[in-house]
Scaffold this active site. Structure first.
Site, PDB file in Angstrom:
ATOM      1  N   PRO A   2       0.822  -1.175   0.000  1.00 10.21           N
ATOM      2  CA  PRO A   2       0.000   0.000   0.000  1.00 10.21           C
ATOM      3  C   PRO A   2       0.873   1.247   0.000  1.00 10.21           C
ATOM      4  CG  PRO A   2      -0.664  -1.553   1.703  1.00 10.21           C
ATOM      5  CD  PRO A   2       0.486  -2.133   1.000  1.00 10.21           C
ATOM      6  N   GLU A   3       0.490   2.225  -0.755  1.00  9.17           N
ATOM      7  CA  GLU A   3       1.182   3.512  -0.760  1.00  9.17           C
ATOM      8  C   GLU A   3       0.357   4.497   0.077  1.00  9.17           C
ATOM      9  OE1 GLU A   3       2.345   4.396  -4.874  1.00  9.17           O
ATOM     10  OE2 GLU A   3       2.077   2.276  -5.329  1.00  9.17           O
ATOM     11  N   HIS A  98      -1.869 -16.268   6.484  1.00  9.96           N
ATOM     12  CA  HIS A  98      -1.031 -15.067   6.526  1.00  9.96           C
ATOM     13  C   HIS A  98      -1.396 -14.084   7.634  1.00  9.96           C
ATOM     14  CE1 HIS A  98      -0.061 -16.829   2.705  1.00  9.96           C
ATOM     15  NE2 HIS A  98      -1.205 -16.477   2.179  1.00  9.96           N
ATOM     16  N   ARG A 117       3.556 -11.847   1.914  1.00  9.73           N
ATOM     17  CA  ARG A 117       4.968 -11.896   1.539  1.00  9.73           C
ATOM     18  C   ARG A 117       5.907 -11.690   2.721  1.00  9.73           C
ATOM     19  NH1 ARG A 117       5.778  -8.728  -4.071  1.00  9.73           N
ATOM     20  NH2 ARG A 117       7.863  -9.559  -3.883  1.00  9.73           N
TER      21      ARG A 117
END
Length: 275
Positions: A2-3, A98, A117
């Site tokens: 996310p930015e 996750h 990730r």
DNA sequence: CACGAGACCTGTTCGC
DNA sequence: TGCGAACAGGTCTCGT
């Protein structure tokens, strides 16, 4: 990851709560589950768990792409990196794939850091300003004016795209919003930062703010399982649109590699050489 | 200081 | 259909 707009969207959701979940401020952290201890950047995982216990969340703030949570004594910093997401779930709900780091709250809810990730980081620090000091200006702040950008650009020898993604130059842009900002500014990603004319620097300022504002207005983008938010992905002008027509001139969007990152631009609207 | 390569990870998509 | 390669929102570190 996310930015800025996606992190801000997450921040607002956590701070305000919703019909389905309570707000995070005021919640007491009872204990932490560390399913992937390497999420913890500092201090050691054992100290992190011990020290955070019993502290109450005071607020949910943001600086660049960091979420900043002042607690009773310390400050919790969370960086979502490429694939992180935060959500409030009832403590009884089974762990999803996750769901690595889980903050058990006194209210019977949990704050879960889901991160396929595993690049994300959490940090418990006394002096957050020491970590955040390396960040450049907040692009949507009042202090980030056209002259400020122009002056910072003039001092740099490199290319525009890597510079926009350098968090110490400007905090919050990533690969998507850098491409979108450059297209709005009609600037080629490989243009030399110091070569911009005053009008071009002003266009870049407007492009950066316009791309971020547009992202925020749409509550960020949602892509695959990584971005969870709004519908800004339906409004990308160049990002991920290789071969599709430029929304301004219709030319096929081109993709090149810049600093090993996929970079999307319109070869007609964003010429290498200024017109 | 600028820049490229590699590392850190997993999951999805692409090409043969 | 199957399988390896390529690719993905970020950042850090090392070498040139």
């Amino acid at each position: 990851m996310p930015e800025l707009p996606e992190v801000e969207t997450i921040r607002l959701a956590l701070r305000q709560g919703s019909a389905e979940a309570p707000a995070l401020p005021g919640q007491r952290i009872e204990r932490v589950r560390l399913g992937w201890p390497r999420h913890v950047a500092a201090p050691s995982p054992a100290t992190f768990r011990k020290r955070i216990r019993g502290q109450v969340v005071q607020d949910v703030q943001r600086r660049g792409k960091y979420l900043v949570l002042p607690l009773t004594r310390d400050t919790l910093l969370i960086h979502l990196m490429m694939s992180g997401d935060l959500g409030m779930l009832r403590a009884g709900q089974p762990l999803r794939p996750h769901d690595h780091t889980v903050f058990r709250l006194g209210s019977g809810w949990e704050l879960r850091f889901n991160d396929p990730r595993k690049f994300g980081k959490v940090m418990l620090v006394e002096r957050p300003e020491l970590i955040l000091a390396n960040l450049g200006p907040e692009p949507l702040s009042e202090g980030f004016t056209r002259p400020v950008l122009a002056e910072r650009l003039a001092g740099r020898a490199g290319r525009l795209k890597p510079l926009l993604m350098d968090q110490s130059f400007l905090a919050g842009l990533g690969n998507i919003y850098a491409d979108e900002a450059l297209h709005r500014a009609r600037l080629h990603p490989l243009r030399r930062s110091a070569d911009l004319r005053p009008g071009e620097a002003a266009a870049l300022w407007r492009g950066i703010r316009g791309a971020l504002r547009s992202g925020l207005r749409h509550n960020g983008a949602s892509i695959d399982w990584v971005y969870r938010g709004g519908d800004f992905q339906n409004h990308f002008r160049v990002y991920g649109r290789t071969g599709e027509p430029c929304p301004v001139c219709g030319s096929p969007i081109q993709r090149i590699l810049v600093g090993q990152r996929g970079t999307h631009f319109c070869p007609v609207c964003q010429p290498q050489r200024p017109a």
